[in-house]
Design an enzyme around this catalytic site. Structure first.
Site, short mmCIF file in Angstrom:
data_model
loop_
_atom_site.label_atom_id
_atom_site.label_comp_id
_atom_site.label_asym_id
_atom_site.label_seq_id
_atom_site.Cartn_x
_atom_site.Cartn_y
_atom_site.Cartn_z
N PHE A 114 89.14 27.05 3.31
CA PHE A 114 87.68 26.93 3.40
C PHE A 114 87.06 28.10 4.15
O PHE A 114 85.86 28.38 3.99
CB PHE A 114 87.30 25.60 4.08
CG PHE A 114 87.23 25.65 5.59
CD1 PHE A 114 88.37 25.46 6.35
CD2 PHE A 114 86.03 25.91 6.24
CE1 PHE A 114 88.31 25.50 7.74
CE2 PHE A 114 85.95 25.96 7.62
CZ PHE A 114 87.10 25.77 8.38
N LYS A 115 87.84 28.80 4.96
CA LYS A 115 87.28 29.90 5.75
C LYS A 115 86.69 31.00 4.87
O LYS A 115 85.80 31.73 5.30
CB LYS A 115 88.32 30.45 6.71
CG LYS A 115 88.65 29.44 7.81
CD LYS A 115 89.53 30.02 8.89
CE LYS A 115 89.70 29.04 10.06
NZ LYS A 115 90.52 27.86 9.71
N ASP A 116 87.16 31.10 3.61
CA ASP A 116 86.58 32.09 2.70
C ASP A 116 85.08 31.88 2.50
O ASP A 116 84.34 32.84 2.34
CB ASP A 116 87.25 31.99 1.31
CG ASP A 116 88.65 32.59 1.29
OD1 ASP A 116 88.88 33.60 2.00
OD2 ASP A 116 89.50 32.07 0.54
#
Ligand SMILES: *Cc1c(COP(=O)(O)O)cnc(C)c1O
Length: 476
Positions: A114-116
């Site tokens: 999810f950090k993308d």
């Protein structure tokens, strides 16, 4: 919107100003001085927007000092199909596991986590701000896996940003290592430190403790307290509510609320959910899920916040949630107590190693919708198996933590959205353990694993790191 410090010692500043800074100058965290209210009409008017357009609206609530057409260009580039193949954030019902349970797919980006979603926005917004000011930034970070690879993929090829990323030699998963070390861009420097993750973090801290060196080499960070990351994370809470209610008729929609379960570590992801809820996104409860490193779960259940020592932090099968303290929690405590009471009570943490807010605990759920629980390794394996058996879908151990806790705390009649924070392929060994056997590696992942790797090995030595930074740093 203006940002102020939790510790009270900062002149209010706009989004572009706080975007490049880490901590506030007084050592506090930056928080919005006031939040806008989103009406149901506003939310409905956003229903037909694509993800990038919605991002312009939501991030625009924070970035009020960025011209709208510029912001639209930044979000269109960040969320383009070559970075996020459509659908960018799919919702996937897990009805066979439990009625009302759904996964929110946040890991469709280049590094399968999810950090993308937040980092790709920074990869556009930070070069934009730097270019306006004729500056450069040399990002220095330490990673145990997900943050480093997301940052490298967001900033690769930028001409006014470089990334020097320290990782512990031989201690990441094969996929995490390949995602980072396969990059061959001149502005990305992978450094494998002979040591553990703590050694990497201590080296970064030591560099940051020298303001003269930092300034001379334009050294900065993009860690989980970054305001741009928080703003970009708010977008998918709005998106998830809109998609979860697409099929309802107007009357049903007007009262529809969802619960959202969030696998948590540094309190960055769920803090964005909290802001979305405060602004009026119809989220009934925020279900916080931790692994065995349960410092946050303990806080939300008892009101007592006790950061752990490094030695008491366990290495678990959901490593991106293995934290000893939750960097973003200070922001919530500030809101909970208000400026005056915060400045009176927060110092207790430093003085006693623990902050007792048990007198406030009842408010966590009644005012802010927070409930929490934690999972064990065995429970995560069971969740992976259960979801696979009933739906054919593979989930990763972090998402499995969210599913475990959601199943324990969900209530009939309220759809429960579990944020999928990484793809199963990124943590194949644990998924294989759960399913009893070797997991087939898909073609794209195999190609990544086979690609040539580029990494500089470094002794756990500050002088060696300083020389390396001086050699690679971009100059304005
Ligand atoms: C970073 C991360 C988390 C924890 O998110 P926080 O914002 O630190 O709470 C959970 N799962 C995965 C896969 C991550 O990479």
């Amino acid at each position: 919107m203006q940002f102020i410090s939790t510790r009270g010692g900062m002149t209010p500043a706009g989004f572009t100003e706080v975007l490049l800074s880490g901590l506030a100058p007084d050592g506090g965290l930056t928080v919005p001085d006031a939040l806008p209210s989103l009406t149901r009409e506003t939310l409905e008017s956003w229903r037909r927007l694509g993800y990038a357009e919605l991002a312009t609206e939501v991030i625009g609530l924070f970035a009020t000092d960025v011209p709208r057409e510029d912001l639209a260009r930044l979000t269109a580039a960040a969320y383009s199909p070559d970075r996020f193949p459509a659908p960018i954030v799919p919702l996937r019902p897990l009805t066979r596991v439990a009625d009302g349970l759904e996964l929110v797919g946040l890991s469709e980006g280049p590094t399968m986590a999810f950090k993308d979603l937040a980092m790709q926005f920074l990869g556009q917004a930070i070069p934009y701000v730097l270019a306006k000011e004729g500056r450069v930034l040399n990002i220095l970070g330490a990673t145990s896996g997900d943050t480093g690879s997301a940052a490298e993929h967001a900033f690769r090829g930028k001409d006014n940003v470089s990334v020097v990323m320290l990782s512990p030699h031989g201690r990441m998963s094969d996929v995490q290592r390949a995602q980072m070390y396969s990059l061959d861009d001149p502005n990305i420097v992978n450094v494998a430190v002979h040591g553990v993750f703590d050694d990497c973090q201590n080296l970064v801290k030591a560099v940051n403790a020298d303001p003269e060196f930092k300034a001379r080499n334009s050294v900065g960070a993009v860690n989980s307290i970054n305001v741009g990351r928080i703003a970009a994370q708010c977008v998918y809470y709005v998106w998830a509510w809109l998609r979860a209610t697409d099929e309802l008729d107007d009357a049903e929609r007007s009262g529809a609320q969802v619960d959202v379960a969030v696998p948590s570590g540094n309190f960055g992801n769920i803090y964005a959910g909290h802001l979305a809820r405060e602004m009026g996104v119809p989220i009934r409860r925020l279900i916080l899920a931790t692994n065995e490193n349960n410092v946050l779960d303990e806080f939300f259940r008892t009101g007592v916040y006790t950061p752990r020592s490094r030695e008491d932090t366990l290495a678990t099968s959901s490593p991106s949630m293995d934290i000893s303290k939750a960097s973003n929690l200070e922001r919530f405590v500030f809101e909970l107590l208000g400026a005056k009471e915060f400045s009176r009570r927060w110092p207790e943490l430093e003085a006693r190693g623990s902050l007792d807010l048990s007198d406030q605990q009842a408010r966590f759920e009644s005012e802010f919708g927070f409930v929490s629980a934690s999972s064990t390794h065995e429970e995560r394996l069971t969740a992976i198996r259960l979801v696979h058996t009933l739906t054919g879908r593979l989930i990763d151990p972090h998402t499995a933590d969210g599913v475990t806790v959601a199943l324990a705390l969900m209530e009939p009649g309220f759809p429960t959205l579990v944020l999928e924070t990484a793809k199963a392929a990124k943590f194949g060994a644990t998924v294989a353990e759960a399913l009893g056997g070797e997991q087939a590696v898909d073609e794209a992942v195999q190609a990544l694993l086979d690609a040539p790797q580029h990494v500089t090995e470094l002794d756990n030595d500050l002088d060696a790191l300083r020389s390396l930074i001086e050699e690679h740093a971009l100059r304005a």
